[in-house]
Design a protein around this motif. Sequence first.
Motif, PDB file in Angstrom:
ATOM      1  N   PRO A 179       0.840   1.872  -4.186  1.00 53.56           N
ATOM      2  CA  PRO A 179      -0.252   1.114  -4.819  1.00 53.56           C
ATOM      3  C   PRO A 179      -0.196   1.136  -6.344  1.00 53.56           C
ATOM      4  O   PRO A 179      -0.572   0.160  -6.985  1.00 53.56           O
ATOM      5  CB  PRO A 179      -1.515   1.794  -4.292  1.00 53.56           C
ATOM      6  CG  PRO A 179      -1.084   3.152  -3.870  1.00 53.56           C
ATOM      7  CD  PRO A 179       0.340   3.001  -3.418  1.00 53.56           C
ATOM      8  N   ARG A 194      -6.107   2.442   2.605  1.00 52.69           N
ATOM      9  CA  ARG A 194      -4.830   3.096   2.341  1.00 52.69           C
ATOM     10  C   ARG A 194      -4.095   3.250   3.665  1.00 52.69           C
ATOM     11  O   ARG A 194      -4.687   3.153   4.748  1.00 52.69           O
ATOM     12  CB  ARG A 194      -5.025   4.439   1.667  1.00 52.69           C
ATOM     13  CG  ARG A 194      -5.721   5.456   2.516  1.00 52.69           C
ATOM     14  CD  ARG A 194      -5.849   6.764   1.780  1.00 52.69           C
ATOM     15  NE  ARG A 194      -6.580   7.697   2.619  1.00 52.69           N
ATOM     16  CZ  ARG A 194      -7.181   8.762   2.175  1.00 52.69           C
ATOM     17  NH1 ARG A 194      -7.143   9.049   0.902  1.00 52.69           N
ATOM     18  NH2 ARG A 194      -7.818   9.552   2.987  1.00 52.69           N
ATOM     19  N   GLY A 221      -7.678   4.666  -2.016  1.00 54.25           N
ATOM     20  CA  GLY A 221      -7.027   3.458  -1.559  1.00 54.25           C
ATOM     21  C   GLY A 221      -7.192   2.300  -2.536  1.00 54.25           C
ATOM     22  O   GLY A 221      -7.505   2.492  -3.702  1.00 54.25           O
ATOM     23  N   LEU A 260       0.808  -1.210   0.000  1.00 56.32           N
ATOM     24  CA  LEU A 260       0.000   0.000   0.000  1.00 56.32           C
ATOM     25  C   LEU A 260       0.847   1.269   0.000  1.00 56.32           C
ATOM     26  O   LEU A 260       0.328   2.355  -0.260  1.00 56.32           O
ATOM     27  CB  LEU A 260      -0.967  -0.002   1.195  1.00 56.32           C
ATOM     28  CG  LEU A 260      -2.072  -1.047   1.127  1.00 56.32           C
ATOM     29  CD1 LEU A 260      -2.880  -1.048   2.425  1.00 56.32           C
ATOM     30  CD2 LEU A 260      -2.983  -0.804  -0.060  1.00 56.32           C
TER      31      LEU A 260
END
Length: 100
Positions: free
Chosen positions: A25, A83, A41, A22
């Motif tokens: 990403p 996220r 996210g 993350l």
Amino acid sequence: MDHLLIFKALSNEKRQLILQWLKNPEENFIHQQHDGQFNDGVCVGSIQEKAGLAQSVISSYLDMMQKAGLLESKRIGKWTYYRRNEQVIQELGEFIKKEL
């Protein structure tokens, strides 16, 4: 910030990997790119697919990491996106530098 909860969340290799994925990403979840935007996210399904674990396991991992403050979530329709919580991660780094 509950340091013990954070360290428990980080005690699992797969949860550490999720946090690492993350961090970038756009590199780690290429198939999710929608105009290159990851502001909301990464969806649970993308994380599950990359991790190769059951959806229930991933959900419990993400829940634990969110309760520890490491992740933020946002629900959009029927999908939940995660996220990193960069502020908490930064504070954890400072705590480790000063206290440990």
